[in-house]
Scaffold this motif. Structure first.
Motif, PDB file in Angstrom:
ATOM      1  N   LEU A  42       0.834  -1.361  -0.090  1.00 32.14           N
ATOM      2  CA  LEU A  42       0.053  -0.007   0.015  1.00 32.14           C
ATOM      3  C   LEU A  42       0.890   1.333   0.061  1.00 32.14           C
ATOM      4  CD1 LEU A  42      -1.904  -2.303   1.214  1.00 32.14           C
ATOM      5  CD2 LEU A  42      -3.173  -0.552   2.205  1.00 32.14           C
ATOM      6  N   PHE A  43       1.979   1.376   0.843  1.00 31.06           N
ATOM      7  CA  PHE A  43       2.803   2.216   0.751  1.00 31.06           C
ATOM      8  C   PHE A  43       4.044   1.806   1.528  1.00 31.06           C
ATOM      9  CE2 PHE A  43      -0.133   3.341   4.241  1.00 31.06           C
ATOM     10  CZ  PHE A  43       0.443   3.310   5.407  1.00 31.06           C
ATOM     11  N   THR A  44       5.276   2.518   1.449  1.00 34.51           N
ATOM     12  CA  THR A  44       6.544   2.063   2.128  1.00 34.51           C
ATOM     13  C   THR A  44       7.211   2.891   3.184  1.00 34.51           C
ATOM     14  OG1 THR A  44       7.610   2.893   0.300  1.00 34.51           O
ATOM     15  CG2 THR A  44       7.079   0.731   0.115  1.00 34.51           C
ATOM     16  N   GLU A  45       7.845   2.497   4.259  1.00 31.92           N
ATOM     17  CA  GLU A  45       8.182   3.363   5.208  1.00 31.92           C
ATOM     18  C   GLU A  45       9.275   4.386   4.447  1.00 31.92           C
ATOM     19  OE1 GLU A  45      11.116   2.571   9.038  1.00 31.92           O
ATOM     20  OE2 GLU A  45      10.282   0.873   8.007  1.00 31.92           O
ATOM     21  N   GLY A  46       9.206   5.570   4.832  1.00 33.58           N
ATOM     22  CA  GLY A  46      10.017   6.580   4.094  1.00 33.58           C
ATOM     23  C   GLY A  46       9.486   7.355   2.930  1.00 33.58           C
ATOM     24  N   SER A  47       8.309   6.728   2.563  1.00 29.55           N
ATOM     25  CA  SER A  47       7.873   7.242   1.291  1.00 29.55           C
ATOM     26  C   SER A  47       7.011   8.494   1.717  1.00 29.55           C
ATOM     27  CB  SER A  47       6.917   6.367   0.529  1.00 29.55           C
ATOM     28  OG  SER A  47       5.692   5.971   1.297  1.00 29.55           O
ATOM     29  N   HIS A  49       3.218  10.011   1.018  1.00 32.66           N
ATOM     30  CA  HIS A  49       2.131   9.263   0.737  1.00 32.66           C
ATOM     31  C   HIS A  49       1.008  10.188   0.792  1.00 32.66           C
ATOM     32  CE1 HIS A  49      -0.178   5.742  -0.274  1.00 32.66           C
ATOM     33  NE2 HIS A  49      -1.123   5.989   0.500  1.00 32.66           N
ATOM     34  N   LYS A  50       0.040  10.322   0.254  1.00 31.17           N
ATOM     35  CA  LYS A  50      -1.150  11.183  -0.047  1.00 31.17           C
ATOM     36  C   LYS A  50      -2.361  11.063   0.600  1.00 31.17           C
ATOM     37  CE  LYS A  50       1.747  14.254  -2.263  1.00 31.17           C
ATOM     38  NZ  LYS A  50       2.534  15.096  -1.140  1.00 31.17           N
ATOM     39  N   ASP A  51      -2.618   9.535   0.943  1.00 27.97           N
ATOM     40  CA  ASP A  51      -4.070   9.081   1.125  1.00 27.97           C
ATOM     41  C   ASP A  51      -3.900   8.408   2.583  1.00 27.97           C
ATOM     42  OD1 ASP A  51      -5.135   9.578  -1.277  1.00 27.97           O
ATOM     43  OD2 ASP A  51      -4.145   7.992  -2.026  1.00 27.97           O
ATOM     44  N   LEU A  52      -5.080   8.419   3.247  1.00 24.82           N
ATOM     45  CA  LEU A  52      -5.579   7.788   4.547  1.00 24.82           C
ATOM     46  C   LEU A  52      -6.438   6.648   3.862  1.00 24.82           C
ATOM     47  CD1 LEU A  52      -5.717   8.104   7.671  1.00 24.82           C
ATOM     48  CD2 LEU A  52      -7.965   9.212   7.127  1.00 24.82           C
ATOM     49  N   TYR A  53      -6.364   5.532   4.428  1.00 23.32           N
ATOM     50  CA  TYR A  53      -7.012   4.429   3.990  1.00 23.32           C
ATOM     51  C   TYR A  53      -8.093   3.748   5.247  1.00 23.32           C
ATOM     52  CZ  TYR A  53      -3.723   3.823   0.078  1.00 23.32           C
ATOM     53  OH  TYR A  53      -2.866   4.076  -1.072  1.00 23.32           O
ATOM     54  N   LEU A  82      -7.662   1.807  10.291  1.00 21.18           N
ATOM     55  CA  LEU A  82      -7.279   2.969   9.639  1.00 21.18           C
ATOM     56  C   LEU A  82      -6.063   2.736   9.409  1.00 21.18           C
ATOM     57  CD1 LEU A  82      -7.868   6.108   9.231  1.00 21.18           C
ATOM     58  CD2 LEU A  82      -7.071   6.509  11.561  1.00 21.18           C
ATOM     59  N   VAL A  83      -5.405   3.033   8.240  1.00 23.75           N
ATOM     60  CA  VAL A  83      -3.950   3.071   7.865  1.00 23.75           C
ATOM     61  C   VAL A  83      -3.471   4.450   7.308  1.00 23.75           C
ATOM     62  CG1 VAL A  83      -2.449   1.647   6.407  1.00 23.75           C
ATOM     63  CG2 VAL A  83      -4.392   0.446   7.396  1.00 23.75           C
ATOM     64  N   GLY A  84      -2.354   4.624   7.535  1.00 20.61           N
ATOM     65  CA  GLY A  84      -1.744   5.871   7.037  1.00 20.61           C
ATOM     66  C   GLY A  84      -2.155   7.082   7.592  1.00 20.61           C
ATOM     67  N   TRP A  85      -2.408   6.816   9.144  1.00 27.70           N
ATOM     68  CA  TRP A  85      -2.781   8.128   9.714  1.00 27.70           C
ATOM     69  C   TRP A  85      -1.586   9.261   9.634  1.00 27.70           C
ATOM     70  CZ3 TRP A  85       0.455   9.422  13.625  1.00 27.70           C
ATOM     71  CH2 TRP A  85       1.386   8.372  14.099  1.00 27.70           C
ATOM     72  N   SER A  86      -0.531   8.952   9.644  1.00 25.97           N
ATOM     73  CA  SER A  86       0.504  10.150   9.601  1.00 25.97           C
ATOM     74  C   SER A  86       0.442  10.953   8.576  1.00 25.97           C
ATOM     75  CB  SER A  86       1.969   9.553   9.698  1.00 25.97           C
ATOM     76  OG  SER A  86       2.211   8.630   8.573  1.00 25.97           O
ATOM     77  N   THR A  87      -0.164  10.654   7.355  1.00 25.22           N
ATOM     78  CA  THR A  87      -0.344  11.516   6.373  1.00 25.22           C
ATOM     79  C   THR A  87      -1.441  12.570   6.816  1.00 25.22           C
ATOM     80  OG1 THR A  87      -0.550  11.788   4.023  1.00 25.22           O
ATOM     81  CG2 THR A  87      -2.148  10.259   5.227  1.00 25.22           C
ATOM     82  N   ILE A  88      -2.416  12.490   7.599  1.00 25.68           N
ATOM     83  CA  ILE A  88      -3.410  13.332   7.979  1.00 25.68           C
ATOM     84  C   ILE A  88      -2.737  14.554   8.871  1.00 25.68           C
ATOM     85  CG2 ILE A  88      -4.396  11.938   9.861  1.00 25.68           C
ATOM     86  CD1 ILE A  88      -6.210  14.482   7.518  1.00 25.68           C
ATOM     87  N   GLY A  92       5.205  14.188   7.382  1.00 25.32           N
ATOM     88  CA  GLY A  92       6.167  13.760   6.456  1.00 25.32           C
ATOM     89  C   GLY A  92       6.124  12.428   5.917  1.00 25.32           C
ATOM     90  N   GLU A  93       7.280  11.942   5.768  1.00 25.67           N
ATOM     91  CA  GLU A  93       7.443  10.396   5.398  1.00 25.67           C
ATOM     92  C   GLU A  93       6.652   9.402   6.256  1.00 25.67           C
ATOM     93  OE1 GLU A  93      11.571   9.644   5.903  1.00 25.67           O
ATOM     94  OE2 GLU A  93      11.994  11.077   4.106  1.00 25.67           O
ATOM     95  N   MET A  94       6.127   8.399   5.452  1.00 23.83           N
ATOM     96  CA  MET A  94       5.506   7.156   6.238  1.00 23.83           C
ATOM     97  C   MET A  94       6.450   6.610   7.195  1.00 23.83           C
ATOM     98  SD  MET A  94       2.728   7.891   5.077  1.00 23.83           S
ATOM     99  CE  MET A  94       1.466   6.627   5.625  1.00 23.83           C
ATOM    100  N   THR A  95       5.795   6.169   8.155  1.00 20.91           N
ATOM    101  CA  THR A  95       6.879   5.449   9.495  1.00 20.91           C
ATOM    102  C   THR A  95       6.708   3.769   9.363  1.00 20.91           C
ATOM    103  OG1 THR A  95       4.698   5.472  11.108  1.00 20.91           O
ATOM    104  CG2 THR A  95       6.025   7.364  10.890  1.00 20.91           C
TER     105      THR A  95
END
Length: 167
Positions: A42-47, A49-53, A82-88, A92-95
């Motif tokens: 879905l996404f990689t660490e350090g990338s 990413h623009k979406d919350l899933y 919920l996945v990708g909360w750090s983007t909201i 910055g980068e995904m953890t």
């Protein structure tokens, strides 16, 4: 008027259940459905990413990179999570890296549009942030339990405390 299939899905998911139909309609306007095959990332660490899933069906595994050990699984999530909360939170980068274990369907919500919606409508903003906080709290508890399991006592093991031996 034709029913919005995203709205119907949002009404059933644990993360969005209980929001008013009007608020769910606002979310549906900035969301889209996505499907991931088993094993797909879905996404990689350090990338960036623009979406919350929000997971509709299937399961995903969260992995974190540990030096000299590689990418190790730390948590499995399923429908309603919920996945990708750090983007909201614009961190910055995904953890972590997240990959589908099974075929997985998600609702992808554009984080920038969601932040704008929360800024414009503080009532929905409060509801969304409260739900994100609840999800993070559950993750923290899961991590604590995992640490306790990793470093927990073995049967019959004795620990020394200031008050003496403890079984």
């Amino acid at each position: 008027m034709e029913a919005n299939p995203l709205l119907e899905i949002l009404m059933k998911l644990r993360f969005t259940a209980g929001l008013s139909e009007e608020d769910q309609d606002k979310l549906a306007a900035i969301a889209r459905q996505r499907k991931f095959r088993a094993g797909e990332t879905l996404f990689t660490e350090g990338s960036d990413h623009k979406d919350l899933y929000v997971i509709c069906s299937g399961r995903v595994e969260i992995c974190m990179t540990i030096p000299a050990r590689g990418c190790l699984p730390v948590l499995t999530l399923e429908a309603g999570d919920l996945v990708g909360w750090s983007t909201i939170l614009q961190q910055g980068e995904m953890t972590a890296t997240v990959a589908a274990i099974d075929e997985t369907e998600v609702i992808a919500i554009n984080a920038e549009a969601l932040r704008a919606l929360c800024d414009a409508d503080h009532d929905i903003g409060y509801q969304i942030m409260q739900r994100i906080a609840r999800a993070l709290s559950q993750r923290l508890v899961a991590c604590r339990l995992q640490v306790l399991d990793m470093y927990g006592e073995q049967p019959g093991q004795t620990f020394q405390s200031e008050k003496g031996a403890v079984e």
